[in-house]
Design a protein around this motif. Structure first.
Motif, PDB file in Angstrom:
ATOM      1  N   VAL A 218      54.939  49.123  18.682  1.00 16.52           N
ATOM      2  CA  VAL A 218      54.952  48.308  19.903  1.00 16.52           C
ATOM      3  C   VAL A 218      54.241  49.040  21.040  1.00 16.52           C
ATOM      4  N   THR A 219      54.444  50.351  21.129  1.00 17.31           N
ATOM      5  CA  THR A 219      53.885  51.123  22.243  1.00 17.31           C
ATOM      6  C   THR A 219      52.497  51.681  21.952  1.00 17.31           C
ATOM      7  N   ALA A 220      51.959  51.418  20.755  1.00 19.08           N
ATOM      8  CA  ALA A 220      50.655  51.978  20.385  1.00 19.08           C
ATOM      9  C   ALA A 220      49.536  51.631  21.368  1.00 19.08           C
ATOM     10  N   PRO A 221      49.490  50.424  21.957  1.00 12.38           N
ATOM     11  CA  PRO A 221      48.379  50.094  22.878  1.00 12.38           C
ATOM     12  C   PRO A 221      48.441  50.823  24.216  1.00 12.38           C
ATOM     13  N   TYR A 222      49.496  51.558  24.493  1.00 12.25           N
ATOM     14  CA  TYR A 222      49.680  52.169  25.819  1.00 12.25           C
ATOM     15  C   TYR A 222      48.617  53.232  26.091  1.00 12.25           C
ATOM     16  N   SER A 223      48.108  53.243  27.323  1.00 15.90           N
ATOM     17  CA  SER A 223      47.171  54.268  27.782  1.00 15.90           C
ATOM     18  C   SER A 223      47.724  54.905  29.055  1.00 15.90           C
ATOM     19  N   PRO A 224      47.773  56.230  29.146  1.00 14.12           N
ATOM     20  CA  PRO A 224      48.276  56.875  30.367  1.00 14.12           C
ATOM     21  C   PRO A 224      47.364  56.574  31.558  1.00 14.12           C
ATOM     22  N   LEU A 225      47.978  56.180  32.660  1.00 14.32           N
ATOM     23  CA  LEU A 225      47.231  55.883  33.894  1.00 14.32           C
ATOM     24  C   LEU A 225      47.860  56.635  35.067  1.00 14.32           C
ATOM     25  N   ASN A 226      48.304  57.849  34.792  1.00  9.78           N
ATOM     26  CA  ASN A 226      49.026  58.606  35.822  1.00  9.78           C
ATOM     27  C   ASN A 226      48.165  58.861  37.053  1.00  9.78           C
ATOM     28  N   ASP A 227      46.866  59.164  36.846  1.00  9.91           N
ATOM     29  CA  ASP A 227      46.008  59.458  37.999  1.00  9.91           C
ATOM     30  C   ASP A 227      45.810  58.227  38.875  1.00  9.91           C
ATOM     31  N   LEU A 228      45.660  57.056  38.242  1.00 14.94           N
ATOM     32  CA  LEU A 228      45.495  55.821  39.012  1.00 14.94           C
ATOM     33  C   LEU A 228      46.780  55.482  39.764  1.00 14.94           C
ATOM     34  N   VAL A 229      47.919  55.589  39.091  1.00 17.30           N
ATOM     35  CA  VAL A 229      49.200  55.294  39.744  1.00 17.30           C
ATOM     36  C   VAL A 229      49.415  56.235  40.916  1.00 17.30           C
ATOM     37  N   ARG A 230      49.098  57.514  40.730  1.00 12.89           N
ATOM     38  CA  ARG A 230      49.278  58.492  41.802  1.00 12.89           C
ATOM     39  C   ARG A 230      48.368  58.171  42.982  1.00 12.89           C
ATOM     40  N   ALA A 231      47.127  57.808  42.688  1.00 15.30           N
ATOM     41  CA  ALA A 231      46.197  57.485  43.774  1.00 15.30           C
ATOM     42  C   ALA A 231      46.675  56.274  44.563  1.00 15.30           C
ATOM     43  N   LEU A 232      47.173  55.251  43.876  1.00 15.35           N
ATOM     44  CA  LEU A 232      47.634  54.038  44.552  1.00 15.35           C
ATOM     45  C   LEU A 232      48.893  54.288  45.363  1.00 15.35           C
ATOM     46  N   THR A 233      49.870  54.989  44.785  1.00 13.26           N
ATOM     47  CA  THR A 233      51.136  55.211  45.494  1.00 13.26           C
ATOM     48  C   THR A 233      50.986  56.217  46.630  1.00 13.26           C
ATOM     49  N   ASP A 234      50.034  57.152  46.487  1.00 13.83           N
ATOM     50  CA  ASP A 234      49.781  58.077  47.600  1.00 13.83           C
ATOM     51  C   ASP A 234      49.142  57.356  48.776  1.00 13.83           C
ATOM     52  N   ALA A 235      48.350  56.342  48.474  1.00 16.55           N
ATOM     53  CA  ALA A 235      47.609  55.652  49.532  1.00 16.55           C
ATOM     54  C   ALA A 235      48.398  54.512  50.164  1.00 16.55           C
ATOM     55  N   ILE A 236      49.282  53.861  49.373  1.00  9.78           N
ATOM     56  CA  ILE A 236      49.966  52.645  49.854  1.00  9.78           C
ATOM     57  C   ILE A 236      51.460  52.797  49.613  1.00  9.78           C
ATOM     58  N   ASP A 237      52.279  52.516  50.657  1.00  9.53           N
ATOM     59  CA  ASP A 237      53.718  52.673  50.494  1.00  9.53           C
ATOM     60  C   ASP A 237      54.341  51.400  49.930  1.00  9.53           C
ATOM     61  N   GLU A 238      55.698  51.414  49.772  1.00  8.23           N
ATOM     62  CA  GLU A 238      56.403  50.297  49.143  1.00  8.23           C
ATOM     63  C   GLU A 238      56.265  48.999  49.923  1.00  8.23           C
ATOM     64  N   ARG A 239      55.995  49.082  51.233  1.00 11.64           N
ATOM     65  CA  ARG A 239      55.854  47.883  52.054  1.00 11.64           C
ATOM     66  C   ARG A 239      54.448  47.300  51.983  1.00 11.64           C
ATOM     67  N   GLY A 240      53.548  47.970  51.259  1.00 10.81           N
ATOM     68  CA  GLY A 240      52.171  47.501  51.177  1.00 10.81           C
ATOM     69  C   GLY A 240      51.329  47.932  52.351  1.00 10.81           C
ATOM     70  N   ILE A 241      51.679  49.020  52.993  1.00  9.55           N
ATOM     71  CA  ILE A 241      50.945  49.526  54.154  1.00  9.55           C
ATOM     72  C   ILE A 241      50.167  50.762  53.734  1.00  9.55           C
ATOM     73  N   VAL A 242      48.891  50.810  54.118  1.00 13.55           N
ATOM     74  CA  VAL A 242      48.054  51.972  53.808  1.00 13.55           C
ATOM     75  C   VAL A 242      48.547  53.149  54.637  1.00 13.55           C
ATOM     76  N   GLN A 243      48.799  54.271  53.993  1.00 16.02           N
ATOM     77  CA  GLN A 243      49.381  55.427  54.660  1.00 16.02           C
ATOM     78  C   GLN A 243      48.304  56.334  55.244  1.00 16.02           C
ATOM     79  N   ASP A 244      48.708  57.156  56.229  1.00 15.84           N
ATOM     80  CA  ASP A 244      47.765  58.051  56.896  1.00 15.84           C
ATOM     81  C   ASP A 244      47.085  58.986  55.906  1.00 15.84           C
ATOM     82  N   ARG A 245      47.824  59.398  54.845  1.00 17.71           N
ATOM     83  CA  ARG A 245      47.264  60.372  53.918  1.00 17.71           C
ATOM     84  C   ARG A 245      46.303  59.741  52.902  1.00 17.71           C
ATOM     85  N   ALA A 246      46.033  58.443  53.047  1.00 15.98           N
ATOM     86  CA  ALA A 246      45.118  57.791  52.117  1.00 15.98           C
ATOM     87  C   ALA A 246      43.734  58.432  52.163  1.00 15.98           C
TER      88      ALA A 246
END
Length: 776
Positions: free
Chosen positions: A119-147
């Protein structure tokens, strides 16, 4: 071709079961998969689905696996893939969904499983993309200063410019000018302004940006604050451009990873659906059904999935011996429930769901399940006419074979009873001819007699209380049921004369059959009650036996634990006792010697302590007391100490434990190693054996040995001489380099049993011999 058509699934109320699975999902895509959940047609796929659900259940129970809530981001990733810039909130949604997929994938690693790996065979790690998105945008959908560094610099400048503009306009508002309406600083069109009275607006230098609804107040940007407001406006434009650049860059990254994101979301949805099936299974106290390649079904204490705690367990089977089950009995007695139970169990099994039934429930391989169920008890009410039933009968017979499961409620109903019964018998005969499996319900006497006469057809009835005639909703396989028309009419208050008249209208054969059936049903009901009581008593006794066995095991474990603790504490106390004796011997420089009576007293004391504590002395396994001899290493059972046999007195021996010696019965010893009897020293001066030294006890020859070899031999020789009372002693070590003699003399001078040490004179052997005087 599907396993069951829509009419069958609707008649079985399958949608209600599916709704429960939908409600247990946590992701949008998982809900979509649950909504499209239908029975599989490939039996190999059914096996895999059941294995996946079973593995997921073990993962959920053993590793507390769960799926986080997540949105379906397919439209967002498709938009990003074609070059559209996504808003910050949508990019954050992509990040959260990708993070949920990563967490679910990691959760499956807690319990490796080849089944779930597929079931999990198609999974691809996207840690760098997730980190880039969460570092740039907070839970409220606002672009953060550290973007970005530029955005952080711009926003720091904006904060300073905003503070300057507010302070400048605020000082003007507080200046006391008569034109100022209020000292409150407000913002219009992103610029700081002051409220000015309408009649003085011409006197106040500035730019009008807005008026109040009454027209009495004007909001004016003072000329003195124009530069500060312009600087703030410029920085805001720079912020907008930088935020747009950041969102465009992140959107391009999402677009480039769109296939991997989509594969991960699909994997997450499949895991979510499996977890939902497990949640429903646990809520229903369900078990995995056994799967069989034969067209059969065996339900063991199955409970209808939609009745919850009201469900009464039912057991029934269709197999090679029983191809057709005819269920009869009074209305509202549970016939239709039993019919739907079987159909739902097959449908749920083929959806990869577990069943609310006991272990041993088995579902075979069918290629078609078709039902004709239409009564007032159906969730989707069916208003079928007799012609509609006939059309359904034709559909059932078309293509029916040995892997067809047929479910018909009130077979042959809806028309004149005799004609309907005759048509029903012919219908069932055709099903038997093609070896189809079928369960039907009926009130017709002709069908009960037909079932009784055919070897592969079995009667079944819904049980009722023999006193009140109230249904118990339990199924009795092997006996036909009564309609209970007359008893129920009487219980409902129908005039007795009417009931008697109705009974006389029955022909004599019908009355005799009904009478015999009533007697059989009465007896069967009484036997069933007795059987249930016996089964309940048996379960109670079995549970009691299990409880007693568990209590006995717990007591035995506690006894063994106490014995081990007590034995360990006693051994510790004895070791401390022996150590204390050795310490005192070292302080007093006297060789301690325990007499046989003292040793026996110690043994009796230890044995009394063991008896008071209720523990058994440790067995001295592997010992041959007759083979114990001088020089053997032994274990003293009562003391839990090792020692060396110094003297053999027959039934007892003298055992040396360091500087302490005690007389011990051979029965209290276990031999640990062979004696070291050979102590001959090869060299110019000849040889000496321990046996010879034991006879003379006055002389020992260790010539040719190294000090490390000679020292323990000399130590044992001194111990034996002390016991024998021999002194002085003559130790022959030879001259050589003189190192052996000097080393042994230093050892002997430190020995607590030695009074004095000297080299021999000309008659005694001079420097090659040491004369040893022992303490009295």
């Amino acid at each position: 071709m599907s396993l069951a058509d829509e009419q069958t699934l609707e008649a079985l109320d399958f949608a209600s079961v599916r709704d429960r699975v939908i409600g247990a999902t946590n992701t949008q895509r998982g809900r979509v998969l649950a909504t499209s959940l239908t029975p599989l047609t490939d039996f190999g796929a059914v096996r895999r689905a059941q294995e996946q659900t079973g593995e997921m259940r073990e993962l959920v129970v053993g590793a507390d696996f769960h799926v986080d809530r997540a949105n379906d981001t397919s439209t967002l990733t498709e938009s990003a893939a074609i070059g559209r810039t996504l808003p910050a909130a949508e990019l954050r949604a992509v990040a959260d969904t990708a993070a949920a997929a990563a967490a679910a994938y990691k959760g499956t690693r807690a319990r490796p499983s080849e089944i779930l790996d597929a079931v999990t065979a198609p999974y691809s790690p996207l840690n760098d993309l997730v980190r880039a998105l969460t570092d740039a945008i907070d839970e409220r959908g606002i672009v953060q200063d550290r973007a970005s560094a530029a955005l952080g610099r711009i926003r720091r400048g904006m904060s300073q410019a905003q503070a300057d503009a507010r302070e400048r306009v605020g000082s003007i508002a507080r200046s006391g000018h008569r034109a100022i309406q209020d000292s409150v600083v407000t913002i219009r069109e992103g610029r700081f302004v002051v409220p000015i009275k309408g009649e003085f607006v011409g006197e106040f230098p500035g730019i009008v940006h807005d008026t109040s609804s009454s027209g009495q107040t004007f909001f004016v940007e003072p000329l003195a604050a124009l530069e500060s407001n312009n600087r703030l406006r410029t920085l805001r434009l720079e912020e907008e451009r930088e935020v747009a650049r950041i969102l465009d860059s992140l959107s391009r990254e999402v677009g480039q990873r769109a296939p991997q994101i989509e594969a991960n979301v699909e994997m997450l949805a499949r895991l979510d659906l499996l977890a939902a099936k497990v949640a429903i299974a646990r809520a229903m106290d369900a078990n995995a059904p056994e799967l069989s390649d034969r067209p059969e079904i065996n339900v063991v204490r199955g409970r209808h999935p939609l009745l919850g705690t009201r469900a009464v367990p039912q057991s029934l089977a269709l197999d090679d011996q029983t191809r057709l089950l005819v269920i009869s009995g009074p209305n509202m007695g549970g016939k239709t429930v039993a019919l739907k139970l079987v159909g739902l169990f097959v449908a749920m099994t083929y959806c990869g769901m577990q069943l609310p039934a006991a272990l041993g429930t088995r579902v075979g391989r069918f290629t078609r399940v078709i039902a004709d169920i239409g009564d007032e008890q159906s969730i989707a009410e069916n208003a079928s006419t007799f012609s509609a039933h006939l059309r359904r009968m034709r559909e059932i017979l078309d293509g029916a074979d040995e892997r067809t499961l047929v479910l018909v409620d009130e077979v042959g109903g809806g028309t004149e009873p005799n004609a309907g019964a005759a048509l029903a018998v012919a219908f069932l005969e055709r099903l038997l001819a093609v070896h189809a499996g079928a369960i039907v319900t009926t009130h017709a006497t002709e069908l009960k007699l037909f079932a009784h006469a055919c070897g592969s057809v079995v009667n079944a009835s819904v049980r009722f209380d023999p006193q009140t005639f109230a249904p118990t909703f339990e199924l009795d396989v092997g006996a036909p049921g009564q309609s209970l028309a007359f008893p129920l009419a009487h219980a409902m208050g129908i005039d007795g004369a009417i009931i008697e008249r109705a009974q006389t209208l029955l022909d004599s054969q019908e009355r005799e059959y009904e009478s015999a059936l009533a007697e059989l049903a009465q007896r069967n009901a009484e036997l069933a009650v007795q059987r249930d009581r016996t089964a309940a008593e048996h379960r109670r006794l079995t549970e009691r036996e299990v409880q007693l066995a568990a209590a006995r095991d717990a007591l035995e474990r506690e006894r063994r634990s106490f014995t081990e603790r007590a034995e360990a504490r006693m051994a510790q106390a004895l070791r401390e006792f022996v150590a204390e004796l050795q310490r005192r011997a070292a302080e007093n420089a006297v060789r301690p010697k325990v007499t046989a009576s003292q040793s026996a007293l110690l043994d009796r004391t230890v044995e009394a302590i063991r008896k008071d504590l209720g523990i058994v002395a440790p067995a001295l396994a592997g010992g041959d007391t007759g083979a114990i001899a001088q020089g053997d290493r032994v274990m003293i059972g009562s003391l839990g100490q090792e020692g060396v046999v110094a003297e053999d007195y027959g039934d007892t021996v003298l055992v040396a434990m360091g500087s302490l010696k005690t007389v011990v019965s051979k029965s209290n010893l276990r031999r640990l190693g062979s004696p070291t009897r050979q102590v001959r020293a090869t060299g110019d001066g000849g040889a000496a054996r321990l046996e010879a030294s034991a006879r003379t006890m006055a002389e020992l020859d260790v010539r040719g040995k190294r000090y490390i070899e000679a020292e323990p031999i000399v130590d044992r020789w001194i111990d034996e001489a002390v016991l024998a009372g021999n002194s002085p002693l003559r130790l022959i070590h030879g001259k050589g380099t003189g190192m052996l003699g000097r080393g042994l003399q230093e050892f002997l001078r430190a020995h607590p049993s030695v009074e004095s040490v000297r080299f021999g004179d000309s008659q005694e052997g001079e420097g090659g011999v040491t004369i040893v005087e022992l303490r009295p």
